[in-house]
Motif scaffolding. Sequence first.
Motif, PDB file in Angstrom:
ATOM      1  N   ARG A  35      32.384  23.653  13.325  1.00  0.00           N
ATOM      2  CA  ARG A  35      33.503  24.605  13.465  1.00  0.00           C
ATOM      3  C   ARG A  35      33.613  25.113  14.897  1.00  0.00           C
ATOM      4  NH1 ARG A  35      32.167  26.341   7.930  1.00  0.00           N
ATOM      5  NH2 ARG A  35      30.701  27.821   8.846  1.00  0.00           N
ATOM      6  N   HIS A  36      32.474  25.428  15.516  1.00  0.00           N
ATOM      7  CA  HIS A  36      32.492  25.871  16.921  1.00  0.00           C
ATOM      8  C   HIS A  36      33.038  24.761  17.828  1.00  0.00           C
ATOM      9  CE1 HIS A  36      30.553  29.780  16.639  1.00  0.00           C
ATOM     10  NE2 HIS A  36      29.657  29.263  15.814  1.00  0.00           N
ATOM     11  N   LEU A  37      32.599  23.538  17.589  1.00  0.00           N
ATOM     12  CA  LEU A  37      33.067  22.417  18.405  1.00  0.00           C
ATOM     13  C   LEU A  37      34.558  22.168  18.210  1.00  0.00           C
ATOM     14  CD1 LEU A  37      30.106  19.914  17.983  1.00  0.00           C
ATOM     15  CD2 LEU A  37      30.709  21.223  20.029  1.00  0.00           C
ATOM     16  N   ASP A  38      35.027  22.288  16.973  1.00  0.00           N
ATOM     17  CA  ASP A  38      36.448  22.090  16.704  1.00  0.00           C
ATOM     18  C   ASP A  38      37.281  23.122  17.463  1.00  0.00           C
ATOM     19  OD1 ASP A  38      38.641  20.767  15.255  1.00  0.00           O
ATOM     20  OD2 ASP A  38      38.823  22.703  14.235  1.00  0.00           O
ATOM     21  N   ARG A  39      36.847  24.376  17.423  1.00  0.00           N
ATOM     22  CA  ARG A  39      37.576  25.424  18.168  1.00  0.00           C
ATOM     23  C   ARG A  39      37.578  25.133  19.667  1.00  0.00           C
ATOM     24  NH1 ARG A  39      34.657  30.332  16.226  1.00  0.00           N
ATOM     25  NH2 ARG A  39      34.619  29.756  14.071  1.00  0.00           N
ATOM     26  N   ALA A  40      36.431  24.724  20.192  1.00  0.00           N
ATOM     27  CA  ALA A  40      36.333  24.434  21.623  1.00  0.00           C
ATOM     28  C   ALA A  40      37.200  23.237  21.998  1.00  0.00           C
ATOM     29  CB  ALA A  40      34.877  24.169  21.998  1.00  0.00           C
ATOM     30  N   ARG A  41      37.169  22.187  21.167  1.00  0.00           N
ATOM     31  CA  ARG A  41      38.006  21.012  21.431  1.00  0.00           C
ATOM     32  C   ARG A  41      39.476  21.403  21.467  1.00  0.00           C
ATOM     33  NH1 ARG A  41      36.459  15.481  19.916  1.00  0.00           N
ATOM     34  NH2 ARG A  41      38.517  15.350  19.035  1.00  0.00           N
ATOM     35  N   ARG A  42      39.914  22.165  20.474  1.00  0.00           N
ATOM     36  CA  ARG A  42      41.316  22.594  20.432  1.00  0.00           C
ATOM     37  C   ARG A  42      41.691  23.376  21.691  1.00  0.00           C
ATOM     38  NH1 ARG A  42      43.791  21.685  15.699  1.00  0.00           N
ATOM     39  NH2 ARG A  42      42.471  21.107  13.943  1.00  0.00           N
ATOM     40  N   SER A  43      40.795  24.244  22.125  1.00  0.00           N
ATOM     41  CA  SER A  43      41.054  25.050  23.319  1.00  0.00           C
ATOM     42  C   SER A  43      41.134  24.174  24.569  1.00  0.00           C
ATOM     43  CB  SER A  43      39.946  26.096  23.463  1.00  0.00           C
ATOM     44  OG  SER A  43      40.107  26.817  24.649  1.00  0.00           O
ATOM     45  N   VAL A  44      40.177  23.277  24.728  1.00  0.00           N
ATOM     46  CA  VAL A  44      40.177  22.385  25.893  1.00  0.00           C
ATOM     47  C   VAL A  44      41.421  21.513  25.890  1.00  0.00           C
ATOM     48  CG1 VAL A  44      39.026  20.364  26.908  1.00  0.00           C
ATOM     49  CG2 VAL A  44      37.681  22.363  26.239  1.00  0.00           C
ATOM     50  N   PHE A  45      41.747  20.931  24.742  1.00  0.00           N
ATOM     51  CA  PHE A  45      42.905  20.041  24.683  1.00  0.00           C
ATOM     52  C   PHE A  45      44.197  20.809  24.928  1.00  0.00           C
ATOM     53  CE2 PHE A  45      40.260  17.280  21.610  1.00  0.00           C
ATOM     54  CZ  PHE A  45      39.517  16.788  22.675  1.00  0.00           C
ATOM     55  N   ALA A  46      44.295  22.035  24.435  1.00  0.00           N
ATOM     56  CA  ALA A  46      45.498  22.850  24.653  1.00  0.00           C
ATOM     57  C   ALA A  46      45.718  23.096  26.147  1.00  0.00           C
ATOM     58  CB  ALA A  46      45.392  24.166  23.893  1.00  0.00           C
ATOM     59  N   VAL A 123      44.355  12.272  29.348  1.00  0.00           N
ATOM     60  CA  VAL A 123      43.155  12.092  28.522  1.00  0.00           C
ATOM     61  C   VAL A 123      41.903  12.140  29.390  1.00  0.00           C
ATOM     62  CG1 VAL A 123      43.028   9.549  28.458  1.00  0.00           C
ATOM     63  CG2 VAL A 123      42.244  10.892  26.501  1.00  0.00           C
ATOM     64  N   ASP A 124      41.956  11.603  30.599  1.00  0.00           N
ATOM     65  CA  ASP A 124      40.793  11.657  31.486  1.00  0.00           C
ATOM     66  C   ASP A 124      40.445  13.093  31.850  1.00  0.00           C
ATOM     67  OD1 ASP A 124      40.530   8.907  31.457  1.00  0.00           O
ATOM     68  OD2 ASP A 124      41.223   8.610  33.526  1.00  0.00           O
ATOM     69  N   ALA A 125      41.452  13.901  32.178  1.00  0.00           N
ATOM     70  CA  ALA A 125      41.203  15.296  32.542  1.00  0.00           C
ATOM     71  C   ALA A 125      40.665  16.093  31.349  1.00  0.00           C
ATOM     72  CB  ALA A 125      42.487  15.940  33.079  1.00  0.00           C
ATOM     73  N   ALA A 126      41.234  15.875  30.174  1.00  0.00           N
ATOM     74  CA  ALA A 126      40.769  16.579  28.977  1.00  0.00           C
ATOM     75  C   ALA A 126      39.327  16.195  28.647  1.00  0.00           C
ATOM     76  CB  ALA A 126      41.690  16.283  27.791  1.00  0.00           C
ATOM     77  N   LEU A 127      39.006  14.912  28.778  1.00  0.00           N
ATOM     78  CA  LEU A 127      37.647  14.457  28.503  1.00  0.00           C
ATOM     79  C   LEU A 127      36.654  15.095  29.475  1.00  0.00           C
ATOM     80  CD1 LEU A 127      35.623  12.658  26.986  1.00  0.00           C
ATOM     81  CD2 LEU A 127      36.161  10.860  28.657  1.00  0.00           C
ATOM     82  N   ALA A 128      37.001  15.146  30.747  1.00  0.00           N
ATOM     83  CA  ALA A 128      36.100  15.743  31.739  1.00  0.00           C
ATOM     84  C   ALA A 128      35.826  17.207  31.397  1.00  0.00           C
ATOM     85  CB  ALA A 128      36.693  15.605  33.140  1.00  0.00           C
ATOM     86  N   ASP A 129      36.855  17.952  31.031  1.00  0.00           N
ATOM     87  CA  ASP A 129      36.661  19.360  30.671  1.00  0.00           C
ATOM     88  C   ASP A 129      35.854  19.495  29.388  1.00  0.00           C
ATOM     89  OD1 ASP A 129      38.012  20.171  32.908  1.00  0.00           O
ATOM     90  OD2 ASP A 129      39.852  20.738  31.849  1.00  0.00           O
ATOM     91  N   LEU A 130      36.118  18.641  28.414  1.00  0.00           N
ATOM     92  CA  LEU A 130      35.367  18.682  27.165  1.00  0.00           C
ATOM     93  C   LEU A 130      33.884  18.405  27.419  1.00  0.00           C
ATOM     94  CD1 LEU A 130      35.284  18.886  24.069  1.00  0.00           C
ATOM     95  CD2 LEU A 130      35.726  16.423  24.002  1.00  0.00           C
ATOM     96  N   LEU A 131      33.596  17.418  28.239  1.00  0.00           N
ATOM     97  CA  LEU A 131      32.200  17.089  28.517  1.00  0.00           C
ATOM     98  C   LEU A 131      31.484  18.203  29.269  1.00  0.00           C
ATOM     99  CD1 LEU A 131      32.505  13.299  29.338  1.00  0.00           C
ATOM    100  CD2 LEU A 131      31.559  14.366  27.273  1.00  0.00           C
ATOM    101  N   ARG A 132      32.177  18.912  30.145  1.00  0.00           N
ATOM    102  CA  ARG A 132      31.566  20.061  30.819  1.00  0.00           C
ATOM    103  C   ARG A 132      31.167  21.125  29.801  1.00  0.00           C
ATOM    104  NH1 ARG A 132      34.771  18.520  35.120  1.00  0.00           N
ATOM    105  NH2 ARG A 132      36.662  19.538  34.393  1.00  0.00           N
ATOM    106  N   TYR A 133      32.051  21.387  28.839  1.00  0.00           N
ATOM    107  CA  TYR A 133      31.746  22.365  27.796  1.00  0.00           C
ATOM    108  C   TYR A 133      30.562  21.891  26.951  1.00  0.00           C
ATOM    109  CZ  TYR A 133      31.874  25.023  23.520  1.00  0.00           C
ATOM    110  OH  TYR A 133      31.505  25.785  22.450  1.00  0.00           O
TER     111      TYR A 133
END
Length: 164
Positions: A35-46, A123-133
Motif C-alpha cells: 500500500r505504501h509503495l502504491d501510494r508512492a508510485r502514484r505520487s511519482v507518476f503524477a 517513462v525514463d524520468a518517472a523511472l529515475a524518480d521512482l528508483l530514487r524513492y
Amino acid sequence: MRDEVDGLVEAWRTERPDLDVEPLQVLSRVSRLARHLDRARRSVFAEHDLEPWEFDVLAELRRSGAPYELSPGRLLRATLVTSGTMTNRIDRLAEDGLVRRLPDPADRRGVLVRLTDEGRERVDAALADLLRYEESLLGVLGPTERDRLAALLRTVLAPLDEPN
C-alpha cells in the motif's frame, strides 16, 4: 523496533488464541508495504503526468529495446489486462502522443505499438524518480540483507506467478 503489525498480531493473539496468527507477521507487513509503495508510485507518476497503468504500458515498451515496439497482444499479456482494456489504453496513449500505431510488416492485419520520443522521455524520468524513492526505502538494509529479502520474496512469489 515496533510497527503497526506488532500491535495487530498481539491483539489477534489475545482475541483468538486458538488460531496461529504467525503468517500475519510476514504477510501483513508485505500488504502494508504494498500500500505504501502504491501510494508512492502514484505520487511519482503524477509528477510526470502519468497514471500507473500508463507507466506500466510505456515501461513494457521501453524494456523491449529499440525500436521500442510490441504487438497489442504482447502488451496485454505483460500487463495482465483484457484485449478491450488494452485497446482503450493504447488509444489514450496515442491521443497523448506517447505511443504510435504502426502496421505490422509481418502481419498485414496486425499493428505494432511504438513508443514515441516523448513517451520514452516521460517513462525514463518517472523511472529515475521512482528508483530514487525505492532506494531511500531500502537504505536501511545492507546489500546482503537486500539480496536475502529478494530471494525470500521470490520463493513465495514465483509459484503465484506461474501460469495456470
